[in-house]
Write a protein that holds these residues in place. Structure first.
Motif, PDB file in Angstrom:
ATOM      1  N   SER A  47      -4.894   0.436  -1.541  1.00 56.99           N
ATOM      2  CA  SER A  47      -4.286  -0.225  -2.267  1.00 56.99           C
ATOM      3  C   SER A  47      -3.283  -0.152  -3.818  1.00 56.99           C
ATOM      4  O   SER A  47      -3.548   0.430  -4.576  1.00 56.99           O
ATOM      5  CB  SER A  47      -5.763  -1.599  -2.415  1.00 56.99           C
ATOM      6  OG  SER A  47      -6.227  -1.195  -3.726  1.00 56.99           O
ATOM      7  N   SER A  82      -7.165   2.467   7.243  1.00 56.08           N
ATOM      8  CA  SER A  82      -6.228   2.628   7.926  1.00 56.08           C
ATOM      9  C   SER A  82      -5.593   1.163   8.158  1.00 56.08           C
ATOM     10  O   SER A  82      -4.653   1.753   8.132  1.00 56.08           O
ATOM     11  CB  SER A  82      -6.460   3.367   9.249  1.00 56.08           C
ATOM     12  OG  SER A  82      -7.176   2.502   9.866  1.00 56.08           O
ATOM     13  N   GLN A 139       2.360  -5.993   3.436  1.00 54.57           N
ATOM     14  CA  GLN A 139       1.841  -6.846   4.267  1.00 54.57           C
ATOM     15  C   GLN A 139       1.957  -7.767   4.756  1.00 54.57           C
ATOM     16  O   GLN A 139       2.328  -8.586   3.271  1.00 54.57           O
ATOM     17  CB  GLN A 139       0.325  -7.037   3.655  1.00 54.57           C
ATOM     18  CG  GLN A 139      -0.953  -7.051   5.143  1.00 54.57           C
ATOM     19  CD  GLN A 139      -2.042  -7.440   4.911  1.00 54.57           C
ATOM     20  OE1 GLN A 139      -2.095  -8.624   3.250  1.00 54.57           O
ATOM     21  NE2 GLN A 139      -2.745  -6.710   4.559  1.00 54.57           N
ATOM     22  N   TYR A 183       3.200  -5.031   8.746  1.00 53.34           N
ATOM     23  CA  TYR A 183       3.299  -3.644   7.873  1.00 53.34           C
ATOM     24  C   TYR A 183       5.099  -3.258   7.638  1.00 53.34           C
ATOM     25  O   TYR A 183       4.881  -2.428   9.203  1.00 53.34           O
ATOM     26  CB  TYR A 183       2.595  -2.884   7.848  1.00 53.34           C
ATOM     27  CG  TYR A 183       1.055  -3.151   7.138  1.00 53.34           C
ATOM     28  CD1 TYR A 183       0.481  -3.191   6.391  1.00 53.34           C
ATOM     29  CD2 TYR A 183       0.290  -3.510   8.731  1.00 53.34           C
ATOM     30  CE1 TYR A 183      -0.638  -3.847   6.109  1.00 53.34           C
ATOM     31  CE2 TYR A 183      -1.261  -4.121   8.441  1.00 53.34           C
ATOM     32  CZ  TYR A 183      -1.429  -4.144   6.756  1.00 53.34           C
ATOM     33  OH  TYR A 183      -2.696  -4.425   6.828  1.00 53.34           O
ATOM     34  N   TYR A 188       5.456  -0.675  -4.981  1.00 56.75           N
ATOM     35  CA  TYR A 188       4.459  -1.100  -4.927  1.00 56.75           C
ATOM     36  C   TYR A 188       3.876  -0.464  -6.595  1.00 56.75           C
ATOM     37  O   TYR A 188       3.224  -0.746  -6.970  1.00 56.75           O
ATOM     38  CB  TYR A 188       3.636   0.943  -4.568  1.00 56.75           C
ATOM     39  CG  TYR A 188       2.045   1.221  -4.551  1.00 56.75           C
ATOM     40  CD1 TYR A 188       0.714   0.290  -3.528  1.00 56.75           C
ATOM     41  CD2 TYR A 188       2.309   2.245  -5.136  1.00 56.75           C
ATOM     42  CE1 TYR A 188       0.041   1.040  -3.795  1.00 56.75           C
ATOM     43  CE2 TYR A 188       1.023   2.528  -5.479  1.00 56.75           C
ATOM     44  CZ  TYR A 188      -0.317   1.989  -4.654  1.00 56.75           C
ATOM     45  OH  TYR A 188      -1.156   2.468  -4.716  1.00 56.75           O
ATOM     46  N   MET A 207      -4.168   4.283   3.186  1.00 55.58           N
ATOM     47  CA  MET A 207      -3.669   3.790   3.016  1.00 55.58           C
ATOM     48  C   MET A 207      -4.633   3.491   1.099  1.00 55.58           C
ATOM     49  O   MET A 207      -5.770   3.043   1.422  1.00 55.58           O
ATOM     50  CB  MET A 207      -3.475   2.238   3.849  1.00 55.58           C
ATOM     51  CG  MET A 207      -2.829   2.098   5.303  1.00 55.58           C
ATOM     52  SD  MET A 207      -1.469   2.331   5.570  1.00 55.58           S
ATOM     53  CE  MET A 207      -2.269  -0.041   5.011  1.00 55.58           C
ATOM     54  N   TYR A 251       4.739   7.363   4.426  1.00 57.45           N
ATOM     55  CA  TYR A 251       3.947   8.666   4.146  1.00 57.45           C
ATOM     56  C   TYR A 251       5.500   9.892   3.086  1.00 57.45           C
ATOM     57  O   TYR A 251       5.610  10.737   2.646  1.00 57.45           O
ATOM     58  CB  TYR A 251       2.873   9.862   4.160  1.00 57.45           C
ATOM     59  CG  TYR A 251       2.266  11.293   3.521  1.00 57.45           C
ATOM     60  CD1 TYR A 251       1.902  10.920   2.394  1.00 57.45           C
ATOM     61  CD2 TYR A 251       2.930  12.394   4.403  1.00 57.45           C
ATOM     62  CE1 TYR A 251       1.389  12.286   1.378  1.00 57.45           C
ATOM     63  CE2 TYR A 251       2.064  13.179   3.492  1.00 57.45           C
ATOM     64  CZ  TYR A 251       1.957  13.506   2.367  1.00 57.45           C
ATOM     65  OH  TYR A 251       1.375  14.418   1.862  1.00 57.45           O
ATOM     66  N   PHE A 280       1.041  -1.334  -0.566  1.00 59.98           N
ATOM     67  CA  PHE A 280       0.233  -0.138   0.271  1.00 59.98           C
ATOM     68  C   PHE A 280       1.095   1.407   0.068  1.00 59.98           C
ATOM     69  O   PHE A 280       1.731   1.298   0.755  1.00 59.98           O
ATOM     70  CB  PHE A 280      -0.952   0.014   1.080  1.00 59.98           C
ATOM     71  CG  PHE A 280      -1.561  -1.597   1.386  1.00 59.98           C
ATOM     72  CD1 PHE A 280      -3.330  -1.394   0.588  1.00 59.98           C
ATOM     73  CD2 PHE A 280      -0.732  -2.108   2.505  1.00 59.98           C
ATOM     74  CE1 PHE A 280      -3.628  -2.247   1.078  1.00 59.98           C
ATOM     75  CE2 PHE A 280      -2.256  -3.580   1.804  1.00 59.98           C
ATOM     76  CZ  PHE A 280      -3.835  -3.482   1.571  1.00 59.98           C
ATOM     77  N   LYS A 281       0.347   2.176  -1.027  1.00 57.70           N
ATOM     78  CA  LYS A 281       1.169   3.344  -0.239  1.00 57.70           C
ATOM     79  C   LYS A 281       0.520   4.304   0.755  1.00 57.70           C
ATOM     80  O   LYS A 281      -1.492   3.636   0.581  1.00 57.70           O
ATOM     81  CB  LYS A 281       1.303   4.059  -1.816  1.00 57.70           C
ATOM     82  CG  LYS A 281      -0.114   4.815  -2.755  1.00 57.70           C
ATOM     83  CD  LYS A 281       0.609   5.702  -3.585  1.00 57.70           C
ATOM     84  CE  LYS A 281      -0.696   6.181  -4.767  1.00 57.70           C
ATOM     85  NZ  LYS A 281      -0.520   6.746  -6.017  1.00 57.70           N
ATOM     86  N   VAL A 282       1.040   5.745   0.848  1.00 57.91           N
ATOM     87  CA  VAL A 282      -0.145   6.481   2.186  1.00 57.91           C
ATOM     88  C   VAL A 282      -0.553   7.515   1.619  1.00 57.91           C
ATOM     89  O   VAL A 282       0.771   8.527   0.788  1.00 57.91           O
ATOM     90  CB  VAL A 282       0.833   6.325   3.521  1.00 57.91           C
ATOM     91  CG1 VAL A 282      -0.077   7.393   3.806  1.00 57.91           C
ATOM     92  CG2 VAL A 282       0.343   5.363   3.862  1.00 57.91           C
ATOM     93  N   ARG A 296       1.680   4.889   9.496  1.00 54.07           N
ATOM     94  CA  ARG A 296       1.551   5.695   7.973  1.00 54.07           C
ATOM     95  C   ARG A 296       2.452   7.237   7.632  1.00 54.07           C
ATOM     96  O   ARG A 296       2.506   7.233   6.303  1.00 54.07           O
ATOM     97  CB  ARG A 296       0.387   5.836   8.417  1.00 54.07           C
ATOM     98  CG  ARG A 296      -0.776   4.089   7.996  1.00 54.07           C
ATOM     99  CD  ARG A 296      -2.140   4.485   8.087  1.00 54.07           C
ATOM    100  NE  ARG A 296      -2.644   4.935   9.777  1.00 54.07           N
ATOM    101  CZ  ARG A 296      -3.756   4.978   9.790  1.00 54.07           C
ATOM    102  NH1 ARG A 296      -4.298   5.881   8.979  1.00 54.07           N
ATOM    103  NH2 ARG A 296      -3.434   5.613  11.304  1.00 54.07           N
TER     104      ARG A 296
END
Ligand SMILES: Nc1ncnc2c1ncn2[C@@H]1O[C@H](COP(=O)(O)OP(=O)(O)O)[C@@H](O)[C@H]1O
Ligand SMILES: [Mg+2]
Length: 399
Positions: A25, A33, A53, A63, A71, A23, A45, A12-14, A41
């Motif tokens: 996908s 979250s 994950q 995480y 990603y 988050m 960022y 995931f990116k934030v 997180r």
């Protein structure tokens, strides 16, 4: 080929939205979250890193900060697995081909909408955007929305928000009392809809809905929230919107209807807006002829021209007409012609009631009556031109 699926990347990116760190996908869906603490997180960022994950031996999830490339490598070009042809494909070329070639054949013949607009509708749906169809009443918003839903081949749900009195009951559910069970809650069909993966949920006449409905929908439609709160109270239970669920709404915007409330800006911002075209006389005639090929062209042309004229005049803003003959109304009138009513009779039922009587001889209704009369007169004049008067005719003339 690997199927595109929500959450399949597990990386995931934030993104920062307001003061939240969400988050996202690899399918591009904001998943909130996911239970990851704010510190982690925020760090991801700020470092421009992604979160991966990892399942521990005990089966719980952790995480780990990883390079953003991990990603990006997994980012699916598609946000939903909505499309028949696109479903199994992650290739951008296939998606483009679907939008620009295949989708046009899914457009029903009975609807007048430009190919470009149709492609844009399909594209928005494929890209998992919420869509808002706007335009005046009777211009085909509901029809277009339903056609789109049909073309998508996804589970679909329909709600007419303009017809609902109790927004809470419709969108959330009802509390019942049973002497055996006591008090219990029965959830609404809407709850079922938003918890169905990849569902397309049609919110018809959103502009006429009660502001209560808008308030309830606010978090549901927000990409950063996507939940429905079952009670006003903070901390009350919530229902999450399932992955891949998109919303298509319709709204009468920019017209005279007072029952249409001015849509809240915050609601509008949650949609990609697509404005339906109002048909011109030629397009309108084409539609009427397609629907009623047995009605004579002159009458259908008259209906199309009358409708077009009212559209131009009401748009003109000189106050002569405050409303117009919609496509819905002209289709109705054509149906009356088909059943043997003449043009004036059909207009009396299908056109005049839309125009106000206020002002007597200067009323909008008088204006439109005169407009229709012109076509009725023309018809009579034409008849005279083509039928030679006979002896019998002259004998029966009594004046
Ligand atoms: N663009 C259009 N193409 C084909 N039919 C249309 C169009 N616009 C309106 N109609 C006709 O009018 C009827 C009402 O359209 P609808 O989609 O319910 O309008 P809206 O939702 O904009 O009020 C349709 O059933 C159809 O017969
Ligand atoms: Mg409608």
């Amino acid at each position: 080929m690997k199927k595109v699926k929500e959450f399949s990347g597990q990386i995931f990116k934030v993104e920062m939205v307001g003061n939240r760190f969400n988050m996202v996908s690899t399918a591009g869906t904001n998943v909130g979250s996911l239970g990851v603490n704010t510190g982690t997180r925020k760090k991801a960022y700020q470092n421009g890193q992604a979160l991966k994950q990892i399942k521990t031996k005990s089966g719980s999830l952790m995480y780990r900060l990883v390079d953003m490339k991990e990603y990006s490598n997994l980012v699916a070009p598609l946000k939903t697995n909505a499309e028949v042809n696109v479903e199994a494909s992650t290739k951008h070329e296939d998606i483009k081909n679907f939008i620009h070639n295949d989708s046009v054949s899914l457009k029903p013949e009975s609807i007048v909408i430009s190919d470009l607009k149709w492609k844009y509708l399909i594209r928005s749906a494929v890209r998992a955007k919420n869509i808002m169809m706007t335009g005046p009443a009777g211009c085909g918003k509901t029809m277009a929305a339903k056609s789109l839903v049909k073309a998508l081949n996804r589970p679909d749900f329909y709600f007419n928000l303009g017809a609902t009195q109790d927004a809470r009951a419709t969108l959330i559910g009802n509390t019942h009392f049973d002497s055996k069970k006591g008090t219990f809650f029965s959830e609404s069909a809407f709850v079922k809809a938003i918890t169905t993966e990849n569902a397309v949920v049609l919110l018809d006449e959103l502009s006429r809905a009660h502001p209560d409905a808008w308030n309830i929908l606010m978090t549901v439609l927000d990409g950063g929230q996507r939940y429905l709160r079952l009670d006003e109270a903070e901390g009350s239970p919530i229902v999450n919107v399932a992955p891949g669920v998109t919303f298509i709404a319709t709204a009468n915007i920019g017209n005279e209807y007072t029952s249409t409330r001015v849509l809240d800006r915050a609601i509008l911002d949650r949609f990609t807006t697509i404005e339906m075209d109002v048909l011109n006389d030629e397009q309108e005639f084409g539609l009427l002829k397609y629907m009623y090929p047995n009605v004579n062209d002159e009458d259908l042309k008259a209906v199309a021209e009358i409708a077009h004229h009212t559209r131009e005049v009401s748009k003109g803003g000189d106050g002569k007409l405050s409303t117009m003959v919609s496509t819905r109304a002209s289709v109705e009138v054509a149906g009356l012609l088909y059943d043997g009513f003449n043009l004036f009779e059909a207009a009396e039922i299908g056109i005049f009631p839309f125009f106000s009587n206020d002002g007597g001889a200067d009323s909008e209704r008088t204006y439109v009556k005169q407009l229709v009369q012109k076509y009725v007169k023309d018809e009579k004049a034409d008849e005279k031109l083509f039928t030679e008067p006979t002896e019998e005719d002259s004998e029966t003339i009594v004046w």
